[in-house]
Design a protein around this motif. Sequence first.
Motif, PDB file in Angstrom:
ATOM      1  N   UNK A 286      -5.802   7.038 -11.569  1.00  0.00           N
ATOM      2  CA  UNK A 286      -4.896   7.926 -11.206  1.00  0.00           C
ATOM      3  C   UNK A 286      -4.652   7.738 -10.106  1.00  0.00           C
ATOM      4  N   UNK A 287      -2.816   7.342  -9.576  1.00  0.00           N
ATOM      5  CA  UNK A 287      -2.636   7.693  -8.266  1.00  0.00           C
ATOM      6  C   UNK A 287      -1.204   8.108  -7.948  1.00  0.00           C
ATOM      7  N   UNK A 442       2.702  -0.915  -3.422  1.00  0.00           N
ATOM      8  CA  UNK A 442       3.298   0.546  -3.411  1.00  0.00           C
ATOM      9  C   UNK A 442       3.389   0.881  -1.470  1.00  0.00           C
ATOM     10  N   UNK A 443       3.531   1.435  -1.004  1.00  0.00           N
ATOM     11  CA  UNK A 443       4.177   1.852   0.234  1.00  0.00           C
ATOM     12  C   UNK A 443       3.888   3.516   0.622  1.00  0.00           C
ATOM     13  N   UNK A 444       3.395   3.460   1.472  1.00  0.00           N
ATOM     14  CA  UNK A 444       1.838   4.017   2.370  1.00  0.00           C
ATOM     15  C   UNK A 444       1.045   4.605   1.103  1.00  0.00           C
ATOM     16  N   UNK A 445       0.166   3.627   1.908  1.00  0.00           N
ATOM     17  CA  UNK A 445      -1.575   4.526   0.866  1.00  0.00           C
ATOM     18  C   UNK A 445      -1.624   6.029   1.744  1.00  0.00           C
ATOM     19  N   UNK A 446      -2.227   6.166   0.107  1.00  0.00           N
ATOM     20  CA  UNK A 446      -2.188   7.544   0.577  1.00  0.00           C
ATOM     21  C   UNK A 446      -4.136   7.968   0.922  1.00  0.00           C
ATOM     22  N   UNK A 460     -12.233   3.165  -5.887  1.00  0.00           N
ATOM     23  CA  UNK A 460     -11.006   2.054  -6.315  1.00  0.00           C
ATOM     24  C   UNK A 460     -10.386   1.914  -4.933  1.00  0.00           C
ATOM     25  N   UNK A 461      -9.914   2.798  -4.832  1.00  0.00           N
ATOM     26  CA  UNK A 461      -8.526   3.435  -4.920  1.00  0.00           C
ATOM     27  C   UNK A 461      -9.060   4.300  -2.817  1.00  0.00           C
ATOM     28  N   UNK A 462      -8.804   3.679  -2.052  1.00  0.00           N
ATOM     29  CA  UNK A 462      -9.091   3.659  -0.673  1.00  0.00           C
ATOM     30  C   UNK A 462      -7.747   3.247  -0.513  1.00  0.00           C
ATOM     31  N   UNK A 463      -7.566   3.949   0.764  1.00  0.00           N
ATOM     32  CA  UNK A 463      -5.973   3.344   1.392  1.00  0.00           C
ATOM     33  C   UNK A 463      -6.246   1.884   2.107  1.00  0.00           C
ATOM     34  N   UNK A 464      -5.076   1.866   1.174  1.00  0.00           N
ATOM     35  CA  UNK A 464      -4.864   0.203   1.613  1.00  0.00           C
ATOM     36  C   UNK A 464      -6.251  -0.927   1.160  1.00  0.00           C
ATOM     37  N   UNK A 465      -6.194  -0.268  -0.647  1.00  0.00           N
ATOM     38  CA  UNK A 465      -7.443  -0.562  -1.023  1.00  0.00           C
ATOM     39  C   UNK A 465      -6.382  -0.772  -2.869  1.00  0.00           C
ATOM     40  N   UNK A 466      -6.393  -1.691  -3.206  1.00  0.00           N
ATOM     41  CA  UNK A 466      -5.809  -1.852  -4.947  1.00  0.00           C
ATOM     42  C   UNK A 466      -4.706  -1.539  -4.861  1.00  0.00           C
ATOM     43  N   UNK A 467      -4.405   0.017  -5.846  1.00  0.00           N
ATOM     44  CA  UNK A 467      -3.395   0.252  -5.901  1.00  0.00           C
ATOM     45  C   UNK A 467      -3.262   1.413  -5.137  1.00  0.00           C
ATOM     46  N   UNK A 468      -3.462   1.459  -3.983  1.00  0.00           N
ATOM     47  CA  UNK A 468      -3.742   2.689  -3.081  1.00  0.00           C
ATOM     48  C   UNK A 468      -2.988   1.914  -2.020  1.00  0.00           C
TER      49      UNK A 468
END
Length: 571
Positions: A286-287, A442-446, A460-468
């Motif tokens: 989920x992103x 992707x850019x930027x991170x949320x 896993x999808x913390x900022x600037x990590x994995x798909x984030x």
Amino acid sequence: MPAVVMDVSQNGSVRSVDPLCTVAEIEECDFSRLADRHRPLNIERQRSFDERSLGELSMGFSPRPSSRNVENPFRMIDHLDNIYSPGRRSGLTTPRSQTYFETHPIVAEAWEALRRSLVYFRGQPVGTIAALDHSEEELNYDQVFVRDFVPSALAFLMNGEPEIVRNFILKTLRLQSWEKKIDRFKLGEGVMPASFKVLHDPVRNYETLIADFGESAIGRVAPVDSGFWWIILLRAYTKSTGDSSLAEMPECQRGMRLILSLCLSEGFDTFPTLLCADGCCMVDRRMGVYGYPIEIQALFFMALRCALALLKQDDEGKECVELIAKRLHALSFHIRSYFWLDLKQLNDIYRYKTEEYSHTAVNKFNVMPDSLPDWVFDFMPSRGGYFIGNVSPARMDFRWFCLGNCVAILSSLATPEQSAAIMDLIESRWEELVGEMPLKICYPAIEGHEWRIVTGCDPKNTRWSYHNGGSWPVLLWLLTAACIKTGRPQIARRAIELAEMRLLKDNWPEYYDGKLGRYIGKQARKFQTWSVAGYLVAKMMLEDPSHLGMVSLEEDKQMKPFMKRSASWTC
């Protein structure tokens, strides 16, 4: 069907697998029937199949003169798609070339890692495992993923080893024919699996395949992109080998039609784009990419164009070809007009009026100017542009997504002017999009409250990590292909040099974390196969740009946009 099954690695070790997985024993006669159709490669062909334009379709398939500009050997928008360069197999463990490319120490290590990842079914290689990191729990990383195998397949094709790709295409085609049920709900007949694995019964000394169509995936989402990648790979195989017999098999023709029937059916949607759930593509968690994500739309467009060239003009194929032609016209206009963003278009949106009614409305999707994020004003350079992440009623996702933009260039969904603008953006925003390890997914991170709402607090999808906002080395091959097509090989060369400084030393991680991609991902697997293969494909493409023809489509002159939307491109 429910069953208790066992997992197996190449060394024969066995462990239990979730009994809810779908299992079907594939009889030997099924594949022998397909394999019997194999004919010798036609290596004398200079063009593996006709690139039929929409203009040819609308004018009764009349011949269309082609114009090619190859003054610049790297600017091959019209030229490279027609090149056939059969690989010369020189051995099982070394790259085909005998140039500086082969002598680079990281290349030999990469080939060794790629070959270790091979998966065999009844004595034949059928794919590559997702990752060989035994220090982490395997989960589904011990499986062959359709999307993950694409760069591996391209590497083997470029090295003159097409058989593994042929085997993969036939095995996944067979898996497509399985009945697919999730919690008593039947999926569409054309759905391709997200992944599969080989199971070995040590008692019977018998191997079977197990496929995952989303019923075992995190989030239980079926893959929308697998079918598109399958069609794209089928075309790459045909272009690389000059052998059209595989694509012409009735089974492959039917497989393509089934995939496309899921996408081309008429319904309630007023847009030519595909409505998709979160988690249906490379961004498989989920992103906030639900709706009409640019990655899926670009892959959809490219798969349609590949299918247009591969499908036969028989009774069954003709109707599908006509539907493709109509959809391509509408899809190209929609994406080029409404997903494109540059400085002029950004200023237009900034000045949008809302609550407009009738066909004369300028703000067709009723986007609120106050929804424009602050970062986009600083991110947008004076020269450059990109396709934004999503467009739907009252919502525009302004994030940059690498895969969608690169595929848009390769498929010629982007006009030449838009392709050049995307490259301008990458050069202007090098630190943000490339940093110390290519390439931002992707850019930027949320982050903050938005991260909690959009991702559901996904750790896993913390900022600037994995798909984030993580950095993914596999994207190197897509960037390199886009750079060669737009005549900017120096951009790819610079990115590859950055990756070479760390990839081998870091054991080929799946992804990197941080704004600059400085840190190995906190949950990244090591020896991630598509990180290895993506690097090899990028290197081989730079060494021999004619390989680009496998994954690039020339611009179709009949799909020019109907109206001028921005100063960055012209009608």
